[in-house]
Each structure stands twice: as structure tokens, then as C-alpha cells.
Design a protein around this motif. Structure first.
Motif, short mmCIF file in Angstrom:
data_model
loop_
_atom_site.label_atom_id
_atom_site.label_comp_id
_atom_site.label_asym_id
_atom_site.label_seq_id
_atom_site.Cartn_x
_atom_site.Cartn_y
_atom_site.Cartn_z
N MET A 177 0.66 -1.33 -0.05
CA MET A 177 0.04 -0.05 -0.14
C MET A 177 0.93 1.32 0.08
N PHE A 178 1.98 1.21 0.72
CA PHE A 178 3.05 2.21 0.74
C PHE A 178 3.49 2.53 -0.53
N ILE A 193 -0.07 9.24 0.91
CA ILE A 193 0.07 8.41 2.28
C ILE A 193 -0.94 9.10 3.37
N GLY A 194 -0.81 10.47 3.29
CA GLY A 194 -1.74 11.08 4.22
C GLY A 194 -3.30 10.74 3.95
N LYS A 195 -3.75 10.60 2.96
CA LYS A 195 -5.10 10.12 2.85
C LYS A 195 -5.30 8.98 3.24
N MET A 196 -4.22 7.77 2.83
CA MET A 196 -4.42 6.37 3.46
C MET A 196 -4.22 6.64 5.08
N ALA A 197 -3.35 7.37 5.56
CA ALA A 197 -3.46 7.31 7.13
C ALA A 197 -4.81 7.74 7.67
N SER A 198 -5.46 8.98 6.99
CA SER A 198 -6.81 9.51 7.52
C SER A 198 -7.94 8.41 7.32
N ASP A 199 -7.96 7.60 6.27
CA ASP A 199 -8.75 6.68 6.06
C ASP A 199 -8.81 5.41 6.84
N ASP A 255 -7.86 0.69 11.20
CA ASP A 255 -6.94 -0.23 10.69
C ASP A 255 -5.86 -0.30 11.13
N GLN A 256 -5.36 -0.92 12.11
CA GLN A 256 -4.08 -0.95 13.03
C GLN A 256 -2.74 -0.92 12.26
N PRO A 257 -2.78 -2.04 11.60
CA PRO A 257 -1.42 -2.34 10.95
C PRO A 257 -1.07 -1.04 9.88
N VAL A 258 -2.18 -0.51 9.43
CA VAL A 258 -1.57 0.64 8.23
C VAL A 258 -1.28 1.97 9.30
N ILE A 259 -1.92 2.18 10.20
CA ILE A 259 -1.54 3.24 11.21
C ILE A 259 -0.26 2.99 11.73
#
Length: 332
Positions: free
Chosen positions: A105-106, A281-287, A293-297
Motif C-alpha cells: 500500500m505504501f 500516504i496522508g489520505k491513506m492514514a486518514s482513512d 486499521d491498526q497495521p496501516v496506522i
């Protein structure tokens, strides 16, 4: 210099370890049970237990934490038997919502955030440093007052407000720019460039305002130093006095700020990416925060911390080029 770099790298590893530890502890203690979220509405206690076992959520905290650290260096395996999933190093886990590897995803989103950060950084350095330098040279003139007023406005106006105003003026009213869309560079370079113009302008105006004020103040302080008076007394050309003797020492705090800001933007500009719909990445973090979604955070936190720390190390190295006094200290 070698000892200096080794010391900084060791400190970087220690800071990253603490960041991962505290972030993991917060999610472990305060977050809702991810297995319940993954299971959905039609769920049974047996299915929840199976999900916990596959994700390793039924293990003690210290086992989960050190398992996550081990995954970063040697990889890890989620689940057992036929349900086992191998995650190669560096493993940041799998998204609870999509099942996609966080690292993948990154890789998909980093290009957008990097493009946004690089383009905005070029603009704000040109506007901020040059504007601050000229304002210091023309202290007390109309240009100085206008630049100071514009800088105050840039610092005071929230960037999401400026983003909405630009969209209304440049897109809706004037039709000069299209509304940002996901267009790859290879598909249409011209459309790709136009999509980033507004995000670049918004970020550049906000940051350039701070850089302009900082550069102006530092240059004015440097002009009172004895070595600048000596250079003038020796009859050195004014442009050389400004460029070699006034600007260079004044850039030291600017470089510090730039290293932090640029590295932070590489980790995602949440507000700008959300307002303009950029899948960075910023929008992915916000979502991910919205969906817990703990692993992504965790991945966003770790990567952002890594970029900021690396940025600080690079800034320290650049210091040795800008300021000879730092170079002497590094050798010592």
C-alpha cells in the motif's frame, strides 16, 4: 565524522524503537478488538477466536510486539497450518480492512506524496528564501512591508481554507485548472502537472510564509555581526556581502526547518491530500484512522518517524557544508 554518523544512526535506531513501542502499546491497550471488526455482522465467537489466532492477537503483548519487530528484519508468518501467510521482510503486516500488505500500500501511494512534497518544497524555498532575503535588503521599504503582510496572511490562513478558495476561483469561476484527478504521469504528463498545481500552491504559500519571516529575521541578525562589518569595510561588493557573508550563516535554521518539513510531507500531507482527493500516504492514514486499521496506522507512524529522523541526520551532514564551525566540531 564517522564517529558522528555512527552515533546519530544509533540514536535513530533507539528513537524508532521507542516510537514503535509506544504506538504499539497504545493500540494494544485502547483500540477496539480488530477481530470483531474483521468478522463483520454475521459473526460467531468461534470465528472471532479463529481470526485472533490467525493474526496472533491472542498472544501476550510482548510476543506481539517483538514479533512485529522481527517481521521488519526477517519477516514473519501469520496463522498456522493451511491458513498460514508468509510476510517477507520488511513486513509491516496486512491491512485489517483490505487484506493487502501494508508495504505494498505504501509503494502504491508514496509516489503521490513524494511528488506533492518535492513540488511544494521547490516553490516554497524559492519564494520563502528569496523573498526573505530581498525583504531584509530592502528593510523598511514598501516591498518589505508587503512581503511581511503576505507572510502574516499565509501563516494565519488555514491551508484547507486556501485550498477551497483556490478551487472555487481557479476551477469553478475561471476554469483555468481542472479539479485534481488520479492521472499517471506516463498517461498524460500535462494533465498530471495541472492536477498538482493547486496542491503545490497551497502548501508552498503556507510554508513560504514561515520561511520568508525566518530568513528575513536571520539575515538582519547576521548583518549586525562583526565579520559582515569587516567585509564591508574591506570594500567587498554589496552583492558578495549579502550572498557569501549574510545569507549563508542565516540558512542554518532554515535548513533545520526544511529537513523537518520536507520529511514530514513525505510521510503524507493529510489535509491537502484529503481536500484535493489525492491518494497519497496522508489520505491513506486518514482513512485508516477512521476505520481503525491498526497495521496501516502502525506502518504510517513508523515510516513517518523514520523519514523525520533520517531528515535530521541529513540536515546535520549538510551543516558541515554550510557552517565551517560545525565542520570543525564534527572532526573533533
Amino acid at each position: 565524522m564517522v564517529r558522528f554518523l555512527v552515533t546519530r544512526l544509533a540514536g535513530m535506531v533507539g528513537v524508532l524503537f521507542l516510537v514503535v513501542l509506544f504506538t504499539y502499546a497504545i493500540f494494544f491497550a485502547l483500540s477496539p478488538d480488530p477481530a470483531v471488526q474483521i468478522c463483520g455482522k454475521n459473526c460467531t465467537p468461534e470465528l472471532i477466536d479463529q481470526i485472533r489466532n490467525n493474526l496472533g492477537l491472542d498472544r501476550p503483548f510482548y510476543e506481539q510486539f517483538f514479533g512485529f519487530l522481527a517481521g521488519l528484519f526477517v519477516g514473519t508468518t501469520y496463522g498456522t497450518g493451511a491458513n498460514a501467510i508468509d510476510c517477507a521482510a520488511p513486513c509491516l503486516g496486512y491491512s485489517f480492512q483490505t487484506g493487502q500488505p501494508v508495504l505494498e500500500m505504501f509503494e502504491q501511494r508514496f509516489g503521490v506524496s513524494a511528488t506533492l512534497a518535492v513540488g511544494a518544497a521547490v516553490l516554497w524555498l524559492l519564494m520563502g528564501v528569496s523573498g526573505g532575503m530581498i525583504a531584509a535588503i530592502k528593510k523598511g521599504t514598501w516591498f518589505d512591508r508587503a512581503a511581511t503582510g503576505a507572510a502574516l496572511g499565509g501563516v494565519s490562513i488555514p491551508n484547507y481554507v486556501l485550498a477551497l478558495v483556490l478551487q472555487y476561483v481557479l476551477v469553478v469561476r475561471l476554469g483555468w485548472l481542472p479539479f485534481p484527478q488520479a492521472v499517471p504521469f506516463a498517461a498524460d504528463p500535462g494533465q498530471w502537472f495541472l492536477n498538482f498545481v493547486m496542491p503545490w500552491l497551497v502548501l508552498a504559500f503556507t510554508y513560504a510564509s514561515m520561511y520568508q519571516r525566518l530568513t528575513r529575521a536571520n539575515v538582519l541578525d547576521t548583518l549586525d555581526e562583526n565579520f559582515v562589518r569587516t567585509a564591508r569595510a574591506k570594500g567587498l561588493a554589496p552583492r558578495l556581502v549579502w550572498r557569501r557573508h549574510a545569507l549563508r550563516p542565516a540558512l542554518t535554521p532554515v535548513v533545520t526547518l526544511f529537513g523537518m518539513d520536507f520529511a514530514g510531507l513525505l510521510g503524507g500531507a493529510i489535509i491537502i491530500e484529503t481536500v484535493f482527493g489525492l491518494n497519497g500516504i496522508g489520505k491513506m492514514a486518514s482513512d485508516s484512522i477512521t476505520k481503525n486499521d491498526q497495521p496501516v496506522i502502525m506502518g504510517v507512524t513508523l515510516v513517518a518517524a523514520f523519514l523525520v529522523i533520517v531528515g535530521n541526520v541529513i540536515v546535520d551532514i549538510v551543516y558541515t557544508t554550510i557552517d565551517p564551525r560545525v565542520r570543525v566540531g564534527a572532526r573533533a
